[in-house]
Structure formats: C-alpha cells, structure tokens
Design an enzyme around this catalytic site. Structure first.
Site, short mmCIF file in Angstrom:
data_model
loop_
_atom_site.label_atom_id
_atom_site.label_comp_id
_atom_site.label_asym_id
_atom_site.label_seq_id
_atom_site.Cartn_x
_atom_site.Cartn_y
_atom_site.Cartn_z
N SER A 1 1.15 -0.48 0.39
CA SER A 1 0.35 -0.04 -0.75
C SER A 1 1.19 0.65 -1.80
CB SER A 1 -0.75 0.89 -0.23
OG SER A 1 -0.91 1.98 -1.09
N LYS A 2 0.79 0.42 -3.03
CA LYS A 2 1.52 0.99 -4.15
C LYS A 2 1.49 2.52 -4.07
CE LYS A 2 1.18 1.50 -9.08
NZ LYS A 2 0.10 2.22 -9.72
N ARG A 3 0.41 3.03 -3.51
CA ARG A 3 0.24 4.48 -3.43
C ARG A 3 1.40 5.16 -2.70
NH1 ARG A 3 -4.66 6.00 -0.53
NH2 ARG A 3 -5.15 3.84 -0.97
N TYR A 4 1.91 4.51 -1.67
CA TYR A 4 3.02 5.12 -0.93
C TYR A 4 4.38 4.73 -1.53
CZ TYR A 4 -0.81 5.40 2.39
OH TYR A 4 -2.03 5.61 2.97
N GLY A 5 4.35 4.09 -2.70
CA GLY A 5 5.60 3.72 -3.36
C GLY A 5 6.36 2.63 -2.60
#
Ligand code: GLU
Length: 477
Positions: A249-253
């Site tokens: 996920s983009k959220r976790y970079g």
C-alpha cells in the site's frame, strides 16, 4: 484469428501503484508476445477524486518503465477518445439501449429511502423498487427534471459462470450481486458500466486486471450478453502483498513507483522485479530485459496465490542492473545522489563512481558509502591488525613514514603511477605490497572495508588530503 488487444485502464490517482504497474506490464507483454496492440485508457469518471498532475504521472511512469502503448489519450488511435470523461454521451446512449433491452432501469429513489434499505447486518442492497415503474411514468419524471440514476437489472435467481485463464471456472450466484448504479445522477458512468462499453468498443480481446474484479465480472458478462456482444477473455492477476496479511500500500511508502525512484532504484530493475511478482518464466530467468520478457511471457507461469513483495530481492536485482551499467550511464544516474553528499563539492565524482558502481545496491546507498571520503572516521590502531594480510600496528609504524615521503615526492598522482611506485617501495622494504596497501588503506579511510583499493582512494583524495590523512594516522600510532 482475432488480433490481440489488451489495455491498461488506470484511474488518475496521482501515483503509480506497483500493482498497477504490474497489470500494465502483463497486459503489455501479453499483447506484444502475440503481436497485438496495447492500449492506455484513462478511467476518470469519478470527478470528485480528480488529482492535479495525475495524468502526467501515468504517462511518465509508463514511459520510463519502457511500456509503450500503441493507442492512448496522448498518442491517439482509431478507437478514441481514450479518456472516459470525454465519452459521456457514448455511455448514455448505450445505457438507454440497455434499458430497452431489459438489462437496466431508471431509478429515482431518494438518498433517504436508500438509507432505509439496510439489512440486519448493516448491508445495503437495493430492492428493485423502481423496476416496476411504467415507461410512461419514467418518461414523465425525467421530463419534469427529476434526478435519476440508471441501475443494472440483475436476475434474482440463478448462477453465472465464466472461465478465467488464471483462476479457472468462476461461479457466482446472482443473489450475491446488487443492482449497481451504471449511470450516476451527474450523467457520468460508473466503472461497472464504462469498462464494459469501452472494452467492447475498443475491441479489447483480453481483459487483464487485478483479482478484485474476479467476482464482479459476472455483472459485466450480463451486459455483454444483453447487448449480444462477445465477452472478452479474462485474465485476473493475484494481489501483491507486503507480508502474509497486508497488501502493498502507498500508505506505508512501499507501493508508489516514484517513491522507489526517489530511493534510488532504477526503472529497469523495478519493472524487471515487478514482472516476477506473480510470474515465473519457464526458464526461471530472473534478470530480464523487456524484449526477453515479451519472448518468454506465458500465462502458465502466472501463479494464483498472492505474491509477497521482497525488498531484499529488489535491492539485489537493482544492484545487478547498476553493475551492468557503463561508467558514464552510472554517473549520470548517480549524480543526484552524489549531490546529497559533501563529497560532490570536494572530489571528482566520476572517479568515485567507478569504485562504487559494483558495491552498492541502490543509488541512495551512495552518501553513506562515500562518507569516509568527506571525513575519515576515527579509528583505533588495532584496526591495522589483520591475520590474513599479516599486518598490525607495528607494520603500520614501519611502513607509513616511508609511504609519506614517497607520496610527497610523487608528481603524477594517478592510480597507475601510485600503484607502481608504492609496489616498488614495498620491494625495497622487503614486505608484500598487499601489506603496504592494507595499512595505507586503513590510514586513509579508518575503515576495514572500503570501495576501491588504496591507490584508487589516493587518486580520489589527491596529494594534499592524502598526505594530511597519513600524517594524522601516524600521530595516532
Ligand atoms: N480503473 C480500474 C482500476 O484502476 C481498472 C480496472 C480494469 O482494468 O478493468 O482499478
């Protein structure tokens, strides 16, 4: 045989998810393996989620990954427009046809009414309330300007089935599906409708996309059938996971293509690694160019189970790509990362680039890897001790003063000349040249392991700094 035509259909979210990039890659490889066309279509009908600059992100990520599309918004083609927001009238026309065919109906239900339709589990399912409206009533309400949506008419009973080339036979009971909205009150289509209309009109032969669409595909098939259109071949792809339980996920970079570029991964390595996330070529190759992948691409190598993103492997592969680069190319790519370190102000980075090219895995390793050139770390004279090299502080004490004299006399401070001169000095001293170079390297760098040998480092540091470092090392002895 019908021409193979595949498409990549991203929504402009403002970033390129690695899972999306893999979908694009597989669609590209499948098309090119079969001498077909690869199409880019922008799915931007959700105007509330519009992100500035998002189209450029899509174009540039595909371009820099080497995935050239034959048709698309910015390159044109015979099946355009390729941006869904420019196809509004087309969808409306087909939605009306579908209503006539009985596959869809107008719905005027208010938000308040829809909110009352929640079952005991909190799930909302539309109750086909507006399906029973007469044609006259529908026309009257539309004419009076009442707001409406168009919903798909899903049978209440029965089972649908289709073949997916990866997951086999997929069966879904209609009772599990809902009369989803096909045309929203703003006249824009939803994904559920637009994907069918576009894939048909653009003559997409193989629909390649993520498994999240596996169970909604029966809804799309109902529409193909209602229109009397041939269904495309379906190829759904396994999810990419961060670990056993979490999706990438983009959220976790850890999912955004640009984040990887900024961290110093190179495009070729990323696209190569992404290819391996769910696909294993018959010859088990790992490092592959895109033309090699086209040649090898084969659906039987695609796995059904989710693939786990392996940082260590991506780093390794990236390192392999760096090693294989010409010195010039490496320097061009590495320059921005050198510039993050003081080293670029002090020394000739083209010389440093040569010694570190094969000793880093990602470009952002550079500042740390070269920090000893900016400032020699403090060290203790036990560092000279090395059984294999047969060195210790005593050897250093014997050798370094003479090296210092030699360095101050050498005019040509090139690696070759330094190597020759210092090798002959070791002969005069009756020690092995590698002993001399070992203690000298420690004196210059304060490190046991360094990129480059002693004379390469001397050349980079230059005469003045080298002499300064050897002098101060002697003072510490
Ligand atoms: N716009 C959809 C997405 O980004 C495309 C899915 C498809 O390929 O059909 O997930």
């Amino acid at each position: 045989m019908k021409k193979v035509r595949t498409r990549f259909a991203p929504s402009p979210t403002g970033f390129m998810h690695l899972g999306g990039l893999r979908t694009a890659l597989y669609a590209y490889l499948y098309a090119k393996h079969h001498d077909g066309d690869f199409i880019l279509r922008i799915e931007d009908t959700d105007r509330e989620r519009f992100v500035e600059g998002a189209l450029e992100v899509i174009y540039s990520s595909l371009l820099s990954s080497g995935l050239r599309y034959d048709e698309g918004p910015d390159v044109g083609g015979n099946y355009g427009p390729y941006t869904q927001s420019e196809r509004k009238e087309i969808y409306m026309e087909y939605a009306k046809k579908l209503v006539e065919l009985g596959g869809a109906y107008y719905c005027f239900c208010s938000k308040e009414r829809l909110e009352t339709l929640t079952d005991e589990n909190g799930n909302r399912k539309y109750d086909k309330h507006c399906l029973k409206l007469s044609k006259e009533e529908v026309e009257k309400r539309i004419a009076s300007g009442e707001s409406f949506v168009i919903r798909q008419n899903i049978p209440l009973e029965g089972t649908s089935s289709y073949e997916d080339l990866i997951y086999g036979t997929i069966e879904v009971d209609y009772a599990e599906l809902e009369d989803n909205i096909l045309i929203k009150s703003d006249g824009m289509p939803t994904y559920n409708f637009a994907n069918v209309i576009d894939d048909h009109l653009m003559e997409i032969s193989h629909v390649i996309r993520g498994t999240e669409y596996l169970s909604s595909t029966p809804k799309y098939n109902l529409m193909y059938d209602a229109f009397g259109w041939e269904r495309p071949v379906y190829i759904h792809l396994p999810t990419i996971m961060k670990d056993a339980t979490r999706k990438l996920s983009k959220r976790y970079g850890d999912a955004n293509f640009d984040d990887f570029i900024n961290k110093g991964y190179i495009e070729e390595a990323i696209i190569n690694y992404v290819a391996l996330l769910g696909w294993c070529p018959k010859n088990n190759a790992e490092k592959m160019t895109i033309p090699e992948m086209i040649e090898l691409f084969d659906l039987s190598g695609i796995s059904k189970s989710p693939s786990i993103f392996d940082d260590v492997k991506l780093r390794w592969l990236n390192g392999e790509y760096l090693k294989a680069m010409s010195d010039d190319e490496f320097l061009t790519r590495a320059k921005p990362f050198f510039e993050k370190s003081e080293v670029s102000k002090l020394y000739d980075i083209s010389k440093i680039a040569k010694i570190i090219k094969s000793r880093i895995e990602i470009l952002s390793d550079i500042p740390e890897k070269v920090s000893f050139l900016v400032e020699r770390p403090s060290f203790d004279s036990v560092l000279y001790e090395n059984k294999k090299q047969k060195t210790d502080a005593t050897v250093a004490k014997q050798v370094l003063p003479l090296v210092l004299t030699a360095l101050s006399e050498i005019e040509d401070f090139s690696n070759d000349n330094l190597f020759k001169t210092l090798s002959s000095l070791s002969e005069t001293l009756s020690i092995k040249s590698r002993q001399l170079f070992y203690v000298l390297r420690i004196a210059l760098t304060g490190l046991e392991v360094t990129p480059g040998g002693a004379t390469e480092i001397l050349e980079i540091l230059g005469k003045e700094e080298s002499i300064k470092r050897v002098k101060s090392a002697l003072e510490l002895l």
